[in-house]
Structure formats: structure tokens, C-alpha cells
Write a protein that holds these residues in place. Structure first.
Motif, short mmCIF file in Angstrom:
data_model
loop_
_atom_site.label_atom_id
_atom_site.label_comp_id
_atom_site.label_asym_id
_atom_site.label_seq_id
_atom_site.Cartn_x
_atom_site.Cartn_y
_atom_site.Cartn_z
N TYR A 1 -6.68 5.33 12.48
CA TYR A 1 -5.85 4.34 11.82
C TYR A 1 -6.41 4.04 10.44
CZ TYR A 1 -5.08 3.80 16.83
OH TYR A 1 -4.84 4.06 18.15
N SER A 2 -5.56 3.54 9.57
CA SER A 2 -5.96 3.28 8.19
C SER A 2 -7.06 2.24 8.08
CB SER A 2 -4.75 2.86 7.36
OG SER A 2 -4.15 1.69 7.89
N LYS A 3 -7.25 1.41 9.12
CA LYS A 3 -8.33 0.43 9.07
C LYS A 3 -9.69 1.11 9.00
CE LYS A 3 -9.11 -0.23 14.05
NZ LYS A 3 -9.19 -1.21 15.14
N LEU A 4 -9.76 2.38 9.41
CA LEU A 4 -11.02 3.10 9.40
C LEU A 4 -11.45 3.49 7.99
CD1 LEU A 4 -10.38 5.42 12.46
CD2 LEU A 4 -11.71 3.30 12.41
N TRP A 5 -10.52 3.53 7.05
CA TRP A 5 -10.90 3.77 5.66
C TRP A 5 -10.44 2.61 4.76
CZ3 TRP A 5 -7.86 7.15 8.58
CH2 TRP A 5 -6.50 7.22 8.29
N SER A 6 -10.40 1.44 5.37
CA SER A 6 -9.96 0.24 4.64
C SER A 6 -11.05 -0.27 3.71
CB SER A 6 -9.59 -0.85 5.64
OG SER A 6 -9.42 -2.10 5.00
N ASN A 7 -10.63 -0.97 2.67
CA ASN A 7 -11.56 -1.68 1.79
C ASN A 7 -11.94 -3.03 2.36
OD1 ASN A 7 -8.64 -2.09 1.02
ND2 ASN A 7 -9.56 -3.81 -0.08
N GLY A 8 -11.24 -3.47 3.43
CA GLY A 8 -11.56 -4.77 4.02
C GLY A 8 -11.41 -5.89 3.00
N PHE A 9 -12.48 -6.66 2.84
CA PHE A 9 -12.45 -7.77 1.88
C PHE A 9 -12.96 -7.37 0.50
CE2 PHE A 9 -16.01 -8.32 4.94
CZ PHE A 9 -17.05 -7.86 4.12
N LEU A 10 -13.34 -6.09 0.32
CA LEU A 10 -13.68 -5.61 -1.01
C LEU A 10 -12.40 -5.41 -1.83
CD1 LEU A 10 -16.34 -2.86 -0.11
CD2 LEU A 10 -16.77 -5.22 -0.85
N GLU A 11 -12.55 -5.26 -3.14
CA GLU A 11 -11.39 -5.01 -3.98
C GLU A 11 -10.67 -3.75 -3.50
OE1 GLU A 11 -14.40 -5.66 -5.02
OE2 GLU A 11 -14.33 -7.39 -6.36
N SER A 12 -9.36 -3.75 -3.62
CA SER A 12 -8.57 -2.66 -3.06
C SER A 12 -8.84 -1.32 -3.72
CB SER A 12 -7.08 -2.99 -3.16
OG SER A 12 -6.71 -3.26 -4.50
N VAL A 13 -9.46 -1.31 -4.89
CA VAL A 13 -9.76 -0.06 -5.56
C VAL A 13 -10.75 0.78 -4.75
CG1 VAL A 13 -11.71 -0.96 -6.92
CG2 VAL A 13 -10.34 0.93 -7.82
N HIS A 14 -11.45 0.15 -3.78
CA HIS A 14 -12.45 0.85 -2.98
C HIS A 14 -11.88 1.44 -1.70
CE1 HIS A 14 -15.40 -0.66 -5.74
NE2 HIS A 14 -15.14 -1.91 -5.45
N GLN A 15 -10.60 1.27 -1.45
CA GLN A 15 -10.00 1.82 -0.24
C GLN A 15 -9.96 3.34 -0.30
OE1 GLN A 15 -6.41 -0.06 1.21
NE2 GLN A 15 -5.51 1.91 1.75
N GLY A 16 -10.13 3.98 0.87
CA GLY A 16 -10.06 5.43 0.92
C GLY A 16 -8.66 5.93 0.63
N VAL A 17 -8.57 7.05 -0.05
CA VAL A 17 -7.28 7.67 -0.39
C VAL A 17 -7.07 8.85 0.55
CG1 VAL A 17 -5.95 8.87 -2.15
CG2 VAL A 17 -7.44 6.96 -2.80
N GLN A 18 -6.01 8.78 1.36
CA GLN A 18 -5.74 9.85 2.31
C GLN A 18 -5.04 11.01 1.62
OE1 GLN A 18 -3.53 8.66 5.79
NE2 GLN A 18 -3.06 10.77 6.37
N PHE A 19 -5.57 12.21 1.83
CA PHE A 19 -4.96 13.43 1.31
C PHE A 19 -4.19 14.11 2.45
CE2 PHE A 19 -7.28 12.43 -2.22
CZ PHE A 19 -7.48 13.44 -3.15
N SER A 20 -2.98 14.55 2.16
CA SER A 20 -2.16 15.21 3.17
C SER A 20 -2.19 16.72 2.96
CB SER A 20 -0.72 14.70 3.08
OG SER A 20 -0.09 15.18 1.90
N SER A 21 -1.58 17.43 3.90
CA SER A 21 -1.57 18.89 3.83
C SER A 21 -0.29 19.43 3.21
CB SER A 21 -1.74 19.48 5.24
OG SER A 21 -0.70 19.03 6.09
N GLY A 22 0.60 18.56 2.73
CA GLY A 22 1.85 19.00 2.16
C GLY A 22 1.72 19.45 0.71
#
Length: 487
Positions: free
Chosen positions: A213-234
Motif C-alpha cells: 500500500y502507498s502508506k509504505l512509501w508515505s512521507n507521513g508528517f514530513l513535507e510531501s516532497v519526501h514521499q516515494g514516487v512509484q514507477f510503473s511498467s507502462g
């Protein structure tokens, strides 16, 4: 007075009322804090409560970046790296009470009337200078054991997948906490201003897949710029990154400039720091439009590289292709590449399903380490392989000579690391003859997290962020660096 001025005046009045209503409480908190923690506001260097300065490591790092190959679902240590011949000798016999000691079971086996021991159907051999035991399911990994630091004494409190996985990634079993990649982004920033500091790749095998789930690469309470960016295979590795039809690059640039002006006006009125994060994200997306296609283009890789990673590396979205992509992203300066591979949850039919999972992952995993090493990148890249917990030494459900399953086991399990300043050719920790309890050198999840941060030049006790009146960190209030694992 115009409507716009009325809105602005209302916002100012609201801010004034909010400020005045909280002023006495704030002053009281300051006074109380200065009494309880005398050096809280002293500014003296060395104070454990001194504000963390983002982007500056605490000491010289051994590693610059991380590639985390998370085997989601928990691969069995008893079929991979923790050989227990006693389980073969006692096949079908009852797990002794003296070994279990009344320890917690999951709801899937707590109702079982018996707990028959089961050894691996697969043979093991010793490899490398450390004489590490490796299952026949992992022949490619066996060839690189002299590059690996195998930790057989990992343990955790979480006994079910979601909390255990969340605990490994965020340091807490509940959600809404920053993930490890987000902490590293916050602590060190990005090596490449045109690519995100933290990226995520997903793949799935043929076995029973636990969700991610996206919570696993969430920024949580940090600034949103630190959130993980998911790359797809398309065709578009990052969704919604490309310009829409009719939108030129010049027009996109003008639009972003006007949007930035409006956002700056909003910040001046509201003072919300998240507005600056939005501005940074828009600018990053603009730069990524050129950088991402180049960084994710595998078409220029020579045939020898595809042969190294295996035929599946030519198929976008497979584990092998993602391992190759992880190398390219890391090579281009992405600080933390998180790869999740689903399908390791073998409660039944383990011999067949785990064999398939190992076949899907073994060659590409070893190839990644080999590839980084031959490019001179392994010393500065920490590669991690492992799941969220281990598997039981007894069979879940019916046991036959050719088939069995294993339940969740948090008491002991195996991970390995390579590169990034960890000792190569080492086997650390030891479990009992039944593979049930740790008897030497235990390593907790928080210890593992503290050690990873240390290799990137970060003191886990100083990498903190103030939120809701508390100083949070990845390792919560625990964890110690396992120095015996480090060069």
C-alpha cells in the motif's frame, strides 16, 4: 470593500483569533519545557534536542544510496539460508514445549492440535569464505556469498503481514509515519535534482501475494516532497508526468511560472510550508519529464547485461526488469530505490511455490550485486534483501512427505546486505537447532534501521522531526547500530 478584500480580512482575523487564543497555552508550554529540560533552548552543540539540519550528514557516510529488495510475504529462512538438519531428523515429531515456551501464534495455527516439525525438502551446501549455508533454490546467490553479510538473527514483535511490513518500512506498526526512504530524503536530500530522492518499484510472483500500500512509501508528517514516487511498467513510468496533447513544453513552463506566483501569494497570506512543497513538486515534475525517460530507458543496455539479469529482464514490470531499473535509477543518483516483490506467503504448498519464487528472483538479485560491483558502485550502494518476518519450523495444516506450509514466525529470520560499508563474506547471528529461537547476536528491526541510517552518515537518534509536540524518529525510542556488521 471588495469581495476579495473581505476574504483576505476574514483570513487575517481568523489567524489573529487563533494566535491570541493559543498564546497563553504556548507561553505556558515554553515555561514548562524550560523547567523540565533545562538545555532545551540553550542552543549548545551536543544537545540531543537540538534541531536537525536537513541535508547535512552527521558524519562521513560509507554509502550514498540504498536499493532495498523487499521480498513481500516473508520467504522461509529454513528453505533459504538457515539450514536445520535436526528438523529433517525429527520430521513429523511434535515441537517440544521447551522450545516454544508458550510463545504467541497467529490465528491460523493457534487452533491446531499438533505442531509437527518439518525440515526443508531442498538440499543445502556451504559456500564462500564464511562457509555460509545456502539452499539449492538459490544457486546464483550462492555464487556471490563472499559479497554478502548474512544476518540470521533478525527478530520483530509483529506477527501479521501488514503491521510487520509497516514496521520494517516506517519503524511503527501503525500507519501515518514516514517511511525509511522518506526519512533519507528528508535527512540527505537528492543527489540528482532532476529525479526524486525516493522511488518505488512493484512486481509480483506466482505465489500467494500480500498487498502493498502507498502508506509504505508515505512521507507521513514530513513535507510531501519526501514521499516515494512509484514507477510503473507502462509507457509512462510516472503517471500524469507527460504533457497532455496540445500542451507544449514552453506552454507548460509559462503555466508553472504563473502557478508559482499564485502559490507564493498564498504562502504570504497563509504561511503554510506545504505550499512550498507543492511548488517544489511541480518543478520536480517538470524536470522529470526529460530525466525520467532517459533514466528508465533500458533499450541501450547491451545483451550481456540482459543475459546477466535473465530473460525476464526484457519484460517490463518483472522482478528482473525492476532490478535492472533499480541499478539505473541508483546510478543516476536516486537516493533510495524500494523494490517490493509479492508472492512469498507460503502457508501451504510451500515446496512448489517457493521454488517458483526463487526461480523468478535469484538470478536477477545476484546480477544486481554483480553489476554494481563491476561498475564500481557496490562500495557506495547498500543493497538489502529480506522480508517482514520468518516462517515456522512446524507445518501449518496437513503434513505429507512432499507438501507442507509454514506459518508466520517473528522470533527469528534471515536477511542479507551487500556493499555500502557492511562486511562482506560474513554470517552473523545464530538460531537454535530447531530454527525457532535466537541463541546468539539478536538484531531487532530498530537495530537494522539504525545501522542502515548510520551507513549513510546519519545518527538515528539525531535524525528527528518535531510533530504534534513530540520529536519523532525512524527508530522511535529504541535501536542500536550493529557495529559488528560494519567494515
Amino acid at each position: 470593500m471588495t469581495k476579495e478584500k473581505e476574504i483576505i480580512e476574514h483570513g487575517l482575523n481568523t489567524n489573529r483569533r487563533h494566535f491570541l487564543s493559543k498564546l497563553s497555552l504556548g507561553l505556558g508550554s515554553v515555561a514548562l519545557g524550560s523547567l523540565l529540560i533545562p538545555d532545551l533552548f540553550s542552543g549548545r552543540s551536543g544537545s540531543r534536542f537540538q534541531d536537525f539540519q536537513a541535508g547535512i550528514p552527521h558524519f562521513a557516510p560509507k554509502a550514498k544510496r540504498v536499493i532495498y529488495l523487499f521480498q513481500n510475504g516473508a520467504p522461509s529462512q529454513l528453505e533459504s539460508f538457515d539450514f536445520k538438519p535436526k528438523l529433517r531428523e525429527m520430521w513429523g515429531e511434535e515441537l517440544p514445549d521447551s522450545i516454544r515456551q508458550g510463545q504467541r501464534l497467529t490465528g491460523m495455527t493457534s487452533s491446531q492440535s499438533s505442531f509437527p516439525l518439518v525440515g526443508s525438502l531442498y538440499d543445502f551446501q556451504q559456500y564462500g569464505q564464511a562457509r555460509a549455508w545456502v539452499s539449492e533454490l538459490f544457486p546464483y546467490t550462492a555464487k556471490i556469498v563472499d559479497d554478502l553479510c548474512i544476518v540470521k538473527s533478525m527478530h520483530t514483535e509483529a506477527i501479521n503481514h501488514d503491521p510487520a511490513l509497516t514496521f520494517f518500512q516506517t519503524g511503527a506498526q501503525q500507519g501515518n509515519r514516514p517511511s525509511m526512504g522518506a526519512w533519507l530524503s528528508y535527512g540527505l536530500g537528492s543527489e540528482n535534482s532532476n529525479l526524486p530522492a525516493f522511488t518505488v518499484l512493484l512486481s509480483k510472483g506466482t505465489g500467494n501475494g500480500q498487498g502493498v500500500y502507498s502508506k509504505l512509501w508515505s512521507n507521513g508528517f514530513l513535507e510531501s516532497v519526501h514521499q516515494g514516487v512509484q514507477f510503473s511498467s507502462g509507457e509512462d513510468p510516472v503517471l500524469y508526468l507527460s504533457n497532455q496533447e496540445g500542451m507544449s513544453k514552453e506552454l507548460r513552463r509559462k503555466m508553472l511560472d504563473r502557478l508559482s506566483e499564485l502559490n507564493h501569494l498564498s504562502f504570504e497570506r497563509l504561511g503554510d510550508p506545504e505550499i512550498h512543497s507543492k511548488i517544489a513538486q511541480y518543478e520536480m515534475a517538470y524536470r522529470m519529464q526529460t530525466a525520467v525517460p532517459e533514466a528508465t530507458d533500458l533499450s541501450k543496455e547491451p545483451d550481456m547485461i540482459f543475459d546477466l539479469y535473465g530473460e525476464d529482464s526484457r519484460k517490463p514490470g518483472t522482478y528482473a526488469a525492476n532490478c535492472l531499473l533499480a541499478r539505473k535509477l541508483s546510478e543516476n543518483g536516486v537516493r533510495f530505490v524500494q523494490l517490493y516483490h509479492q508472492g512469498w506467503d507460503q502457508h501451504g504448498n510451500l515446496p512448489k511455490e517457493m521454488k517458483a519464487q526463487a526461480k523468478d528472483t535469484d538470478q536477477a538479485t545476484a546480477a544486481l550485486v554483480t553489476d554494481l560491483k563491476q561498475r564500481g558502485l557496490l562500495d557506495e550502494t547498500l543493497v538489502i534483501w529480506g522480508g517482514e518476518f520468518g516462517r515456522t519450523n512446524y507445518s501449518q495444516g496437513k503434513l505429507t512427505k512432499e507438501n507442507y506450509g509454514r506459518d508466520h514466525h517473528p522470533r527469528c529470520f534471515t536477511i542479507w546486505m551487500a556493499g555500502g560499508g557492511v562486511k562482506p563474506g560474513v554470517v552473523y547471528g545464530e538460531t537454535d537447532d530447531f530454527g525457532y529461537n535466537i541463541i546468539k547476536d539478536p538484531v531487532h528491526v530498530h537495530d537494522f534501521q539504525a545501522t542502515v541510517l548510520h551507513q549513510l552518515g546519519l545518527d538515528h537518534e539525531k535524525l528527528v522531526y518535531k510533530h504534534l509536540g513530540r520529536r519523532f524518529r525512524l527508530t522511535d525510542v529504541a535501536g542500536k547500530v550493529v557495529s559488528d556488521l560494519l567494515v
